[in-house]
Design an enzyme around this catalytic site. Structure first.
Site, PDB file in Angstrom:
ATOM      1  N   ARG A   3       0.859  -1.093  -0.035  1.00 16.66           N
ATOM      2  CA  ARG A   3      -0.048   0.094   0.040  1.00 16.66           C
ATOM      3  C   ARG A   3       0.909   1.164  -0.030  1.00 16.66           C
ATOM      4  O   ARG A   3       1.749   1.410   0.968  1.00 16.66           O
ATOM      5  CB  ARG A   3      -0.737   0.137   1.423  1.00 16.66           C
ATOM      6  CG  ARG A   3      -1.570   1.275   1.306  1.00 16.66           C
ATOM      7  CD  ARG A   3      -2.857   1.145   2.277  1.00 16.66           C
ATOM      8  NE  ARG A   3      -3.954   0.342   1.818  1.00 16.66           N
ATOM      9  CZ  ARG A   3      -5.174   0.613   2.487  1.00 16.66           C
ATOM     10  NH1 ARG A   3      -5.307   1.256   3.443  1.00 16.66           N
ATOM     11  NH2 ARG A   3      -6.069  -0.079   1.975  1.00 16.66           N
TER      12      ARG A   3
ATOM     13  N   HIS B 161      -7.051   0.477  -6.735  1.00 16.97           N
ATOM     14  CA  HIS B 161      -7.423  -0.243  -5.787  1.00 16.97           C
ATOM     15  C   HIS B 161      -8.112  -1.595  -6.215  1.00 16.97           C
ATOM     16  O   HIS B 161      -9.366  -1.924  -6.132  1.00 16.97           O
ATOM     17  CB  HIS B 161      -8.444   0.247  -4.867  1.00 16.97           C
ATOM     18  CG  HIS B 161      -8.409  -0.321  -3.310  1.00 16.97           C
ATOM     19  ND1 HIS B 161      -7.641  -1.244  -2.778  1.00 16.97           N
ATOM     20  CD2 HIS B 161      -9.114   0.187  -2.294  1.00 16.97           C
ATOM     21  CE1 HIS B 161      -7.747  -1.497  -1.753  1.00 16.97           C
ATOM     22  NE2 HIS B 161      -8.771  -0.733  -1.213  1.00 16.97           N
TER      23      HIS B 161
ATOM     24  N   GLN C  15     -10.251  -4.012  -4.079  1.00 13.02           N
ATOM     25  CA  GLN C  15     -11.493  -3.354  -3.680  1.00 13.02           C
ATOM     26  C   GLN C  15     -12.618  -3.743  -5.045  1.00 13.02           C
ATOM     27  O   GLN C  15     -13.763  -3.982  -4.627  1.00 13.02           O
ATOM     28  CB  GLN C  15     -11.486  -2.060  -3.514  1.00 13.02           C
ATOM     29  CG  GLN C  15     -12.588  -1.357  -3.225  1.00 13.02           C
ATOM     30  CD  GLN C  15     -13.166  -1.712  -1.722  1.00 13.02           C
ATOM     31  OE1 GLN C  15     -12.524  -2.081  -0.676  1.00 13.02           O
ATOM     32  NE2 GLN C  15     -14.457  -2.271  -1.735  1.00 13.02           N
TER      33      GLN C  15
ATOM     34  N   ASP D 263     -17.520   7.006  -2.514  1.00 11.86           N
ATOM     35  CA  ASP D 263     -16.224   6.921  -1.486  1.00 11.86           C
ATOM     36  C   ASP D 263     -16.079   8.333  -1.012  1.00 11.86           C
ATOM     37  O   ASP D 263     -16.813   9.099  -1.304  1.00 11.86           O
ATOM     38  CB  ASP D 263     -14.772   6.470  -2.542  1.00 11.86           C
ATOM     39  CG  ASP D 263     -13.737   6.261  -1.601  1.00 11.86           C
ATOM     40  OD1 ASP D 263     -13.736   6.111  -0.701  1.00 11.86           O
ATOM     41  OD2 ASP D 263     -12.659   6.265  -2.397  1.00 11.86           O
TER      42      ASP D 263
ATOM     43  N   CYS E 102     -16.613   1.448  -0.154  1.00 10.48           N
ATOM     44  CA  CYS E 102     -15.600   0.649  -0.205  1.00 10.48           C
ATOM     45  C   CYS E 102     -15.068   0.748   1.427  1.00 10.48           C
ATOM     46  O   CYS E 102     -14.295  -0.140   1.873  1.00 10.48           O
ATOM     47  CB  CYS E 102     -14.271   1.048  -0.748  1.00 10.48           C
ATOM     48  SG  CYS E 102     -13.632   2.871  -0.714  1.00 10.48           S
TER      49      CYS E 102
ATOM     50  N   ARG F 257     -14.046  -8.903   0.556  1.00 11.11           N
ATOM     51  CA  ARG F 257     -12.537  -8.697   0.260  1.00 11.11           C
ATOM     52  C   ARG F 257     -11.695  -9.977   0.652  1.00 11.11           C
ATOM     53  O   ARG F 257     -10.927 -10.572   0.053  1.00 11.11           O
ATOM     54  CB  ARG F 257     -12.064  -7.527   1.067  1.00 11.11           C
ATOM     55  CG  ARG F 257     -12.597  -6.133   0.921  1.00 11.11           C
ATOM     56  CD  ARG F 257     -12.068  -5.583  -0.381  1.00 11.11           C
ATOM     57  NE  ARG F 257     -10.612  -5.405  -0.372  1.00 11.11           N
ATOM     58  CZ  ARG F 257      -9.944  -4.421  -0.020  1.00 11.11           C
ATOM     59  NH1 ARG F 257     -10.394  -3.422   0.718  1.00 11.11           N
ATOM     60  NH2 ARG F 257      -8.579  -4.551   0.173  1.00 11.11           N
TER      61      ARG F 257
HETATM   62  N1   CP Z   1     -11.579  -0.437   1.837  1.00  9.84           N
HETATM   63  C1   CP Z   1     -10.208  -0.510   2.334  1.00  9.84           C
HETATM   64  O1   CP Z   1      -9.321  -0.772   1.410  1.00  9.84           O
HETATM   65  O2   CP Z   1     -10.055  -0.345   3.409  1.00  9.84           O
HETATM   66  P1   CP Z   1      -8.740  -0.235   4.341  1.00  9.84           P
HETATM   67  O3   CP Z   1      -8.167   1.178   4.023  1.00  9.84           O
HETATM   68  O4   CP Z   1      -9.196  -0.059   5.749  1.00  9.84           O
HETATM   69  O5   CP Z   1      -7.859  -1.187   4.090  1.00  9.84           O
HETATM   70  N1  NVA Z   2     -10.085   6.577  -1.680  1.00  8.23           N
HETATM   71  C1  NVA Z   2      -9.725   6.179  -0.406  1.00  8.23           C
HETATM   72  C2  NVA Z   2      -9.877   4.521  -0.404  1.00  8.23           C
HETATM   73  C3  NVA Z   2      -9.676   3.977   0.907  1.00  8.23           C
HETATM   74  C4  NVA Z   2      -9.879   2.611   1.095  1.00  8.23           C
HETATM   75  C5  NVA Z   2      -8.512   6.526  -0.048  1.00  8.23           C
HETATM   76  O1  NVA Z   2      -7.592   6.478  -0.934  1.00  8.23           O
HETATM   77  O2  NVA Z   2      -8.223   7.208   0.970  1.00  8.23           O
END
Ligand code: CP
Ligand code: NVA
Length: 307
Positions: free
Chosen positions: A103, A130, A133, A225, A265, A293
Site C-alpha cells: 500500500r 485499488h 477492492q 467513496d 469501499c 474482500r
Molecule cells: N477499503 C479498504 O481498503 O479499507 P482499508 O483502508 O481499511 O484497508
Molecule cells: N479513496 C480512499 C480509499 C480508501 C480505501 C483513499 O485512498 O483514502
C-alpha cells in the site's frame, strides 16, 4: 532462468475470463467453511505506507485460513519510502517472502517494486488504483443483483483510485457505469480511455457526468467513496466545498429508483459523502462488500501462488 511472477497492480493485469474464474473460486472458498492448507509454508508480507483495517485484516486472515502466515511492515519501518528505494526493498523481501501486498502513496512505487520483485506483488491501494477492492465490489454486485452483464452502476463522488478500479472492472465484465464527479475531479483521462476501449468489447457503457441526479437514475447500485483520500488531507476544505450536492442521502437514493443498493469501499466519513440514514439502511450492502474482500483475495492469492 526463473519465471517472471504475475502481479496484480491494476485490473489491467487481468482479463474478463480471469476475473470470472476468480469469482467462481471466491464463491467456493466462501461456501467452504473448513480450513484449506493450500498455502502452508508460504509467507505474505504486508508493506503499508498508509493505515488500513480491511485490507490488512482480510489479507492476514485469508492467508491464515489457507495455512500460510503474514507479517506486517508498517509506515514506521518503511519511513514512507524514504529509508531505501522500493527496488532494494523488493529485491531483499523476495529472498524472505512468497508474496507482497503493498500500500503506497504513489502508484509508481508499487510498479517499481513489482519490476524488481521475484515474487508476486499485489497492490493494496495506491493513489491510482485499488484492484482488490473492485474485485470484491463486482463479486458483491454479482451476488446481490444476480448477474453483471448489462446492469447499471452509478458512482458519485471523487474520480479517485477506487473509481478508477471500478471503472476498469465494469468495462472488463460488461457493467454499465455512470460516473458523476464535480468539474475538476474527473477520473484520470488515460484510465478512462483504456476503460472505454475495453467497454467496446463487452458492450458496456461508461459515461462521465457532472450531475449526480442524472447519473444515478435507474441504477441497480449507487456507489460512493470519501471526498478526501489518504494523503490529500491538506485539500479537505477545498474538496468539501467542491463536492456540495454529491452527498448520498435519502433523496439521492430515491432519485436512483426503487431497490437501488448502496455501496462504499469504507472507511466512510459519515455525514460527509454519505448520511447515516443511507449507510444504515436496508439497501446498504457495505458490510457484505467488506466481507467479500476476504473471499476474493484468497482466490487472488491462490491464483498468484499456485501457478
Ligand atoms: N477499503 C479498504 O481498503 O479499507 P482499508 O483502508 O481499511 O484497508
Ligand atoms: N479513496 C480512499 C480509499 C480508501 C480505501 C483513499 O485512498 O483514502
Amino acid at each position: 532462468m526463473t519465471m517472471k511472477p504475475k502481479h496484480l497492480l491494476t485490473l489491467q493485469d487481468l482479463d474478463r475470463e480471469e476475473i470470472l474464474h476468480l469469482f467462481r473460486n471466491a464463491i467456493e472458498l466462501k461456501r467452504e467453511k473448513k480450513t484449506l492448507r493450500l498455502l502452508a509454508g508460504k509467507t505474505l508480507g504486508l508493506l503499508f505506507q498508509k493505515p488500513s483495517v480491511r485490507t490488512r485484516v482480510s489479507f492476514e486472515v485469508g492467508m491464515a485460513q489457507l495455512g500460510g502466515q503474514s507479517l506486517y511492515i508498517g509506515p514506521v519501518e518503511l519511513e514512507q519510502g524514504k529509508r531505501e528505494s522500493p527496488k532494494d526493498v523488493a529485491r531483499v523481501l523476495s529472498r524472505y517472502l512468497d508474496v507482497i501486498v503493498a500500500r503506497t502513496f504513489r502508484h509508481a512505487e508499487v510498479e517499481e517494486m513489482a519490476r524488481h520483485s521475484e515474487i508476486p506483488v499485489i497492490n493494496g491501494l495506491s493513489d491510482a488504483s485499488h484492484p482488490c477492492q473492485a474485485l470484491a465490489d463486482l463479486l458483491t454486485i454479482q451476488e446481490k443483483v444476480g448477474h453483471l452483464q448489462g446492469i447499471k452502476v452509478a458512482y458519485v463522488g471523487d474520480g479517485n483510485n477506487v473509481c478508477h478500479s471500478l471503472m476498469k472492472g465494469c468495462a472488463l465484465v460488461g457493467v454499465n457505469l455512470s460516473i458523476a464527479t464535480p468539474t475538476g475531479y474527473e477520473p484520470n483521462p488515460t484510465i478512462t480511455q483504456w476503460a472505454a476501449r475495453e467497454a467496446k468489447k463487452t458492450d458496456a457503457k461508461i459515461e462521465l457526468l457532472n450531475d449526480p441526479l442524472k447519473a444515478v437514475k435507474g441504477a441497480s447500485v449507487l456507489y460512493t467513496d470519501v471526498w478526501t483520500s489518504m494523503g490529500q488531507e491538506q485539500e479537505k476544505q477545498r474538496r468539501v466545498k467542491a463536492f456540495q450536492g454529491f452527498r448520498v442521502d435519502g433523496k439521492m437514493m430515491k432519485a436512483a429508483g426503487h431497490g437501488t443498493l448502496f455501496m462504499h469501499c469504507l472507511p466512510a466519513h459519515r455525514g460527509e459523502e454519505v448520511t447515516d440514514e443511507v449507510m444504515d439502511s436496508r439497501e446498504s450492502i457495505v458490510y457484505d462488500q467488506a466481507e467479500n474482500r476476504l473471499h476474493v483475495q484468497k482466490a487472488v492469492l491462490l491464483m498468484l501462488l499456485k501457478r
